[in-house]
Design a protein around this motif. Structure first.
Motif, PDB file in Angstrom:
ATOM      1  N   PHE A  79       1.606  14.350 -27.276  1.00 57.31           N
ATOM      2  CA  PHE A  79       2.627  15.310 -27.519  1.00 57.31           C
ATOM      3  C   PHE A  79       3.799  15.367 -26.617  1.00 57.31           C
ATOM      4  O   PHE A  79       4.759  15.521 -26.981  1.00 57.31           O
ATOM      5  CB  PHE A  79       1.829  16.700 -27.596  1.00 57.31           C
ATOM      6  CG  PHE A  79       2.757  17.828 -27.593  1.00 57.31           C
ATOM      7  CD1 PHE A  79       3.406  18.227 -28.734  1.00 57.31           C
ATOM      8  CD2 PHE A  79       3.109  18.695 -26.385  1.00 57.31           C
ATOM      9  CE1 PHE A  79       4.232  19.420 -28.796  1.00 57.31           C
ATOM     10  CE2 PHE A  79       3.978  19.664 -26.508  1.00 57.31           C
ATOM     11  CZ  PHE A  79       4.490  20.041 -27.684  1.00 57.31           C
ATOM     12  N   SER A  80       3.273  15.266 -25.220  1.00 56.98           N
ATOM     13  CA  SER A  80       4.511  15.220 -24.364  1.00 56.98           C
ATOM     14  C   SER A  80       5.347  13.897 -24.423  1.00 56.98           C
ATOM     15  O   SER A  80       6.547  14.088 -24.245  1.00 56.98           O
ATOM     16  CB  SER A  80       3.733  15.107 -22.888  1.00 56.98           C
ATOM     17  OG  SER A  80       2.987  13.795 -22.841  1.00 56.98           O
ATOM     18  N   VAL A 112       6.198  12.368 -27.346  1.00 55.97           N
ATOM     19  CA  VAL A 112       6.936  12.764 -28.407  1.00 55.97           C
ATOM     20  C   VAL A 112       7.885  13.735 -28.271  1.00 55.97           C
ATOM     21  O   VAL A 112       9.118  13.825 -28.704  1.00 55.97           O
ATOM     22  CB  VAL A 112       6.091  13.076 -29.854  1.00 55.97           C
ATOM     23  CG1 VAL A 112       6.783  13.657 -30.947  1.00 55.97           C
ATOM     24  CG2 VAL A 112       4.908  12.071 -29.953  1.00 55.97           C
ATOM     25  N   SER A 113       7.545  14.825 -27.571  1.00 54.37           N
ATOM     26  CA  SER A 113       8.680  16.037 -27.179  1.00 54.37           C
ATOM     27  C   SER A 113       9.496  15.553 -26.126  1.00 54.37           C
ATOM     28  O   SER A 113      10.217  16.591 -25.906  1.00 54.37           O
ATOM     29  CB  SER A 113       7.592  17.062 -26.674  1.00 54.37           C
ATOM     30  OG  SER A 113       6.794  17.602 -27.990  1.00 54.37           O
ATOM     31  N   LEU A 129       8.620  15.246 -22.838  1.00 54.27           N
ATOM     32  CA  LEU A 129       8.544  16.076 -21.763  1.00 54.27           C
ATOM     33  C   LEU A 129       7.662  15.195 -20.778  1.00 54.27           C
ATOM     34  O   LEU A 129       6.609  15.115 -20.716  1.00 54.27           O
ATOM     35  CB  LEU A 129       7.508  17.220 -22.021  1.00 54.27           C
ATOM     36  CG  LEU A 129       8.192  18.247 -22.974  1.00 54.27           C
ATOM     37  CD1 LEU A 129       7.148  19.269 -23.582  1.00 54.27           C
ATOM     38  CD2 LEU A 129       9.366  18.958 -22.388  1.00 54.27           C
TER      39      LEU A 129
END
Length: 82
Positions: free
Chosen positions: A2-3, A5-6, A8
């Motif tokens: 998730f990090s 893809v985002s 972050l």
């Protein structure tokens, strides 16, 4: 994931730190199982080490499978929102 893809990167670094920390903690428990049984027989020490290693193996097998199930649940909940 998730990090990444985002975008972050700091969250990715923190997640990687946590992964390394808990991997080291798992290794620590393996040696702690032997040290905690100072007065026990060698058979008991071997058995305790085997339980710790078996727990790590089970976690290594169950973890990714549970993560796959989690992604299916997440996809269903986001699909309903659209």
């Amino acid at each position: 994931m998730f990090s990444l893809v985002s975008g972050l990167f700091y969250l990715f670094c923190f997640a990687t730190f946590l992964l390394g920390f808990f991997t080291a903690l798992n290794q620590f428990y393996r040696f702690l199982a032997n040290e905690a049984l100072n007065l026990a027989t060698q058979n008991d020490k071997n058995r305790a080490t085997a339980f710790v290693v078996a727990g790590g193996i089970m976690g290594g097998i169950l973890g990714p499978n549970l993560a796959n199930i989690g992604t299916l649940i997440y996809e269903r909940s986001t699909a309903c929102d659209e």
